[in-house]
Design a protein around this motif. Sequence first.
Motif, mmCIF file in Angstrom:
data_model
loop_
_atom_site.group_PDB
_atom_site.id
_atom_site.type_symbol
_atom_site.label_atom_id
_atom_site.label_comp_id
_atom_site.label_asym_id
_atom_site.label_seq_id
_atom_site.Cartn_x
_atom_site.Cartn_y
_atom_site.Cartn_z
ATOM 1 N N LEU A 1 -2.928 -20.333 25.405
ATOM 2 C CA LEU A 1 -1.951 -21.146 24.677
ATOM 3 C C LEU A 1 -1.504 -20.446 23.395
ATOM 4 N N THR A 2 -2.415 -19.712 22.760
ATOM 5 C CA THR A 2 -2.060 -18.956 21.556
ATOM 6 C C THR A 2 -1.070 -17.854 21.887
ATOM 7 N N ARG B 1 1.018 -17.769 24.389
ATOM 8 C CA ARG B 1 2.313 -18.381 24.703
ATOM 9 C C ARG B 1 3.072 -18.726 23.419
ATOM 10 N N ARG B 2 2.337 -19.220 22.413
ATOM 11 C CA ARG B 2 2.998 -19.548 21.141
ATOM 12 C C ARG B 2 3.537 -18.284 20.473
ATOM 13 N N ARG C 1 6.690 -17.259 22.160
ATOM 14 C CA ARG C 1 7.826 -18.123 21.801
ATOM 15 C C ARG C 1 8.364 -17.767 20.423
ATOM 16 N N GLU C 2 7.458 -17.457 19.506
ATOM 17 C CA GLU C 2 7.870 -17.158 18.132
ATOM 18 C C GLU C 2 8.424 -15.753 17.984
ATOM 19 N N THR D 1 6.786 -13.046 17.555
ATOM 20 C CA THR D 1 6.032 -12.374 16.500
ATOM 21 C C THR D 1 5.785 -10.898 16.793
ATOM 22 N N GLU E 1 -5.268 -21.701 19.380
ATOM 23 C CA GLU E 1 -4.834 -23.044 19.767
ATOM 24 C C GLU E 1 -6.001 -23.796 20.413
#
Length: 341
Positions: free
Chosen positions: A135-136, A138-139, A142-143, A145, A300
Amino acid sequence: MTGTLRAAIVGFGHGGAVFHAPLLASIPDYTIAAIVTANSERIERAARDYPTASIVPDADELWKRAADLDLVVIATPNRSHVPLAIAALDAGLAVVVDKPLAANAADARRLIAEARRRNRLLTVFHNRRWDGDFLTVRRLLREGTLGSVWRFESRFERWRPVPHNGWRESGDSADAGGLLFDLGSHLIDQALVLFGPVDDIYAEIDRRRDGVVVDDDVFVALRHASGVRSHLWMSVTAAQPGPRMRLVGSRGAYTKYGMDVQEDALRAGARPGHPGFGDDAPERYGTLGAGDALDPVATERGAYQAFYAALVRSLRDGAPPPVDPEDAVNVLEIIDSIHAR
């Protein structure tokens, strides 16, 4: 479907007892109505932990009670996944199958076709989509980074130098034993979710321990059509594990050590909703950055129960299943391709 969803669990070994039953019980929308097991120790555990559930010795007895059920979870050895799922569909029930969906892609497609013909819900328990580290990642994607992502490295490595007897160590192809089916199903699924279809596959499959007849040390390299390369390791012969995940991009990298905490927590009796369930300790956080400029990134919260929460919406409102069974076919096609080499 309205009211409380009545679930039956077929199989009460590690998968049924440690994962499915506690996760279902953590969500008020479900009741565990029946558990299928003939093992005396498992019968005792099931009766103790789920006293309102009927304990039945075999699935045939369960199908006689199908009118009193809404959902069946198949948590049995791999070779029985397809026949049990088809029997559940015949009984008019929605079905969750633990991964892998089948021992090969052709059988998985046949099962999906049966579910469609009967207009019944079928989904696959790829719970590692709700690991905290995944989940981390995936975040972070999305960002944006990391910039353009070049390579994804992912490992499930353990140190089990002495083989365990059982169907997972069986060389019979119908048993779908070995690490590629076991841990590999998770790793490949995660890579496909993150980066999409693949157009090239390379694999190294080894049997390291004396006397084993299935793969116990595997490396898989996938080239995704998106241009990302995924390097996946699965092993029970890793005396020192590498990073659980490393994601390398044009603006930096993310590196994470240590397995998701949820399985150990469930084994120890913790449940979703308990304080701290799914939370990674700060000393286990991954790092993000480049060179010496590295910063910790909070992991996450892991959430295996989200699979069954999403399934409530599927059963009641017709929402898509938490895992499309076609995704499981894509995983099995890669495994089939590797085994055919």
